[in-house]
Structure formats: structure tokens, C-alpha cells
Design a protein around this motif. Structure first.
Motif, mmCIF file in Angstrom:
data_model
loop_
_atom_site.group_PDB
_atom_site.id
_atom_site.type_symbol
_atom_site.label_atom_id
_atom_site.label_comp_id
_atom_site.label_asym_id
_atom_site.label_seq_id
_atom_site.Cartn_x
_atom_site.Cartn_y
_atom_site.Cartn_z
ATOM 1 N N ALA A 1 5.724 53.129 13.999
ATOM 2 C CA ALA A 1 7.022 53.752 14.296
ATOM 3 C C ALA A 1 7.869 52.833 15.180
ATOM 4 O O ALA A 1 9.083 52.705 14.981
ATOM 5 C CB ALA A 1 6.818 55.104 14.966
ATOM 6 N N GLU A 2 7.228 52.170 16.118
ATOM 7 C CA GLU A 2 7.934 51.241 17.008
ATOM 8 C C GLU A 2 8.376 49.988 16.245
ATOM 9 O O GLU A 2 9.461 49.449 16.495
ATOM 10 C CB GLU A 2 7.016 50.886 18.180
ATOM 11 C CG GLU A 2 7.753 50.370 19.388
ATOM 12 C CD GLU A 2 6.836 50.261 20.607
ATOM 13 O OE1 GLU A 2 7.158 49.444 21.479
ATOM 14 O OE2 GLU A 2 5.811 50.975 20.686
ATOM 15 N N GLN A 3 7.547 49.530 15.319
ATOM 16 C CA GLN A 3 7.943 48.384 14.484
ATOM 17 C C GLN A 3 9.246 48.690 13.757
ATOM 18 O O GLN A 3 10.151 47.856 13.704
ATOM 19 C CB GLN A 3 6.871 48.070 13.436
ATOM 20 C CG GLN A 3 5.573 47.534 13.977
ATOM 21 C CD GLN A 3 4.549 47.406 12.872
ATOM 22 O OE1 GLN A 3 4.852 46.984 11.763
ATOM 23 N NE2 GLN A 3 3.304 47.770 13.165
ATOM 24 N N LYS A 4 9.327 49.902 13.191
ATOM 25 C CA LYS A 4 10.527 50.304 12.442
ATOM 26 C C LYS A 4 11.755 50.345 13.348
ATOM 27 O O LYS A 4 12.822 49.878 12.964
ATOM 28 C CB LYS A 4 10.315 51.661 11.772
ATOM 29 C CG LYS A 4 9.304 51.618 10.631
ATOM 30 C CD LYS A 4 9.132 52.994 10.000
ATOM 31 C CE LYS A 4 8.044 53.040 8.957
ATOM 32 N NZ LYS A 4 8.236 52.195 7.813
ATOM 33 N N VAL A 5 11.605 50.886 14.560
ATOM 34 C CA VAL A 5 12.730 50.949 15.507
ATOM 35 C C VAL A 5 13.197 49.532 15.871
ATOM 36 O O VAL A 5 14.395 49.238 15.866
ATOM 37 C CB VAL A 5 12.334 51.749 16.776
ATOM 38 C CG1 VAL A 5 13.382 51.607 17.866
ATOM 39 C CG2 VAL A 5 12.109 53.211 16.431
ATOM 40 N N ILE A 6 12.248 48.652 16.164
ATOM 41 C CA ILE A 6 12.591 47.268 16.528
ATOM 42 C C ILE A 6 13.289 46.576 15.363
ATOM 43 O O ILE A 6 14.322 45.930 15.528
ATOM 44 C CB ILE A 6 11.325 46.493 16.965
ATOM 45 C CG1 ILE A 6 10.807 47.047 18.293
ATOM 46 C CG2 ILE A 6 11.612 44.992 17.072
ATOM 47 C CD1 ILE A 6 9.413 46.572 18.677
ATOM 48 N N ALA A 7 12.736 46.707 14.158
ATOM 49 C CA ALA A 7 13.336 46.070 12.978
ATOM 50 C C ALA A 7 14.735 46.624 12.709
ATOM 51 O O ALA A 7 15.656 45.870 12.391
ATOM 52 C CB ALA A 7 12.431 46.254 11.759
ATOM 53 N N ASP A 8 14.914 47.955 12.836
ATOM 54 C CA ASP A 8 16.244 48.555 12.635
ATOM 55 C C ASP A 8 17.244 47.984 13.623
ATOM 56 O O ASP A 8 18.376 47.646 13.258
ATOM 57 C CB ASP A 8 16.187 50.082 12.799
ATOM 58 C CG ASP A 8 15.510 50.788 11.632
ATOM 59 O OD1 ASP A 8 15.367 50.173 10.554
ATOM 60 O OD2 ASP A 8 15.135 51.973 11.807
ATOM 61 N N LYS A 9 16.846 47.879 14.892
ATOM 62 C CA LYS A 9 17.756 47.344 15.909
ATOM 63 C C LYS A 9 18.101 45.885 15.634
ATOM 64 O O LYS A 9 19.258 45.482 15.767
ATOM 65 C CB LYS A 9 17.157 47.507 17.305
ATOM 66 C CG LYS A 9 17.177 48.956 17.767
ATOM 67 C CD LYS A 9 16.766 49.112 19.201
ATOM 68 C CE LYS A 9 16.786 50.599 19.527
ATOM 69 N NZ LYS A 9 16.913 50.911 20.901
ATOM 70 N N LEU A 10 17.105 45.104 15.258
ATOM 71 C CA LEU A 10 17.373 43.696 14.940
ATOM 72 C C LEU A 10 18.271 43.575 13.710
ATOM 73 O O LEU A 10 19.182 42.742 13.685
ATOM 74 C CB LEU A 10 16.064 42.930 14.744
ATOM 75 C CG LEU A 10 15.297 42.641 16.032
ATOM 76 C CD1 LEU A 10 13.905 42.128 15.728
ATOM 77 C CD2 LEU A 10 16.058 41.652 16.905
ATOM 78 N N ASP A 11 18.028 44.398 12.690
ATOM 79 C CA ASP A 11 18.904 44.398 11.505
ATOM 80 C C ASP A 11 20.344 44.657 11.923
ATOM 81 O O ASP A 11 21.265 43.960 11.497
ATOM 82 C CB ASP A 11 18.480 45.489 10.500
ATOM 83 C CG ASP A 11 17.242 45.138 9.693
ATOM 84 O OD1 ASP A 11 16.793 43.970 9.736
ATOM 85 O OD2 ASP A 11 16.702 46.056 9.038
ATOM 86 N N THR A 12 20.556 45.677 12.770
ATOM 87 C CA THR A 12 21.899 46.053 13.206
ATOM 88 C C THR A 12 22.549 44.934 14.032
ATOM 89 O O THR A 12 23.693 44.553 13.783
ATOM 90 C CB THR A 12 21.842 47.359 14.042
ATOM 91 O OG1 THR A 12 21.273 48.385 13.221
ATOM 92 C CG2 THR A 12 23.232 47.782 14.491
#
Length: 168
Positions: free
Chosen positions: A152-163
Motif C-alpha cells: 500500500a505504501e509502495q502505491k502511495v509513493i509511486a502515485d506521488k512520484l508520478d504526480t
């Protein structure tokens, strides 16, 4: 690897996050191997990072049957010459022998793995064989250190980096 990571993050090896596949070039003597719809990724195709949407060369189905293929959302990394160039496949592809690819397991977010592999170049340079052309073989590449938070944390980090990176 720094001890500055949260305790919930695992310290693992690269081959713990997915399968490592080394590319191969089908015979160039047979023109029937090339010119199809399957991207054939070479180091120059990774120059811009991100999704590999175009490649200089493509393989036919016949050519692809002669080499390992990698699924969408795999992470190819240059391991000979200019080490550490990284991309993401957006369709079934193949790579040449200068590239090792991480095919992420279902237990990791492929985007997180992509971003983490972008930080691996200094480690690769430190661990490369000291020859005329720098090389990090599959065995050594597979042992690269990775910090792995919960999914779940991987997804949050990846989403933030994508943005954030979309704004650059």
C-alpha cells in the motif's frame, strides 16, 4: 543501504521483488526475425526513461520465439556499457543482451520498482567488473539491495512520484 528507512520496510535483494531476465538478440542473418510488431529494446531505447513506447528495432513473432520475452510493466535496465538506464514496458517486448529486466512479482508495485531502480546506477557502477566496458552480470544484478515498503505504501509513493514528475 542506509538505516534511515522505516522499520516496516524490508531490506531485500532485487531478485526477491521479481524474476530477472537477460535479453538476447535473434540471428540478424535471418531478416524474417525483424520488422514485426514486438518492440526490441536496446540501450538507446532507454535514453528517455519512462514507458518504452517506440524502439528503433522490432521483432516478428518468429524472431520473438527465439529469445526471452517480457510482459508489460517489466523494468529493463542497461547492465553493459552505460549502466543503469531504466524503462517500463507497455506491451510484450524483448531486449538485447546488454539489458537485464526485472519482471515484478504481484507482491510489488511495478512503478515503485521502476523508481527504485532509477537510484541503482551508483551501486551498479561500484559493483561492475573493471574491464574496458563496464558490465554487471545477471548474478550480481540480482543481488542489488532494495528497500521495500508494504505494498500500500509502495502505491502511495509511486502515485506521488508520478504526480510530481508529471509537473517537471
Amino acid at each position: 543501504m542506509s538505516a534511515d528507512f522505516p522499520q516496516s520496510w524490508l531490506r531485500v535483494l532485487l531478485n526477491d521483488v521479481g524474476e530477472i531476465v537477460t535479453g538476447k538478440t535473434p540471428s540478424t542473418k535471418n531478416p524474417d526475425n525483424f520488422g514485426g510488431n514486438i518492440p526490441f529494446i536496446k540501450p538507446a531505447d532507454l535514453d528517455n526513461g519512462g514507458y518504452v513506447t517506440r524502439t528503433a528495432d522490432t521483432l516478428t513473432d518468429a524472431g520473438a520465439k527465439l529469445v526471452p520475452t517480457i510482459p508489460p510493466n517489466s523494468i529493463p535496465v542497461t547492465c553493459i556499457g552505460n549502466l543503469g538506464k531504466v524503462g517500463i514496458t507497455n506491451q510484450t517486448s524483448a531486449t538485447n543482451q546488454q539489458i537485464n529486466t526485472v519482471v515484478p512479482s504481484s507482491q510489488v508495485d511495478y512503478r515503485f520498482v521502476y523508481y527504485q531502480l532509477q537510484t541503482l546506477k551508483p551501486w551498479m557502477q561500484e559493483n561492475a567488473s573493471a574491464t574496458t566496458v563496464t558490465i554487471i552480470n545477471k548474478g550480481k544484478f540480482s543481488k542489488a539491495p532494495v528497500a521495500l515498503p508494504p505494498l500500500a505504501e509502495q502505491k502511495v509513493i509511486a502515485d506521488k512520484l508520478d504526480t510530481l514528475l508529471a509537473q517537471v
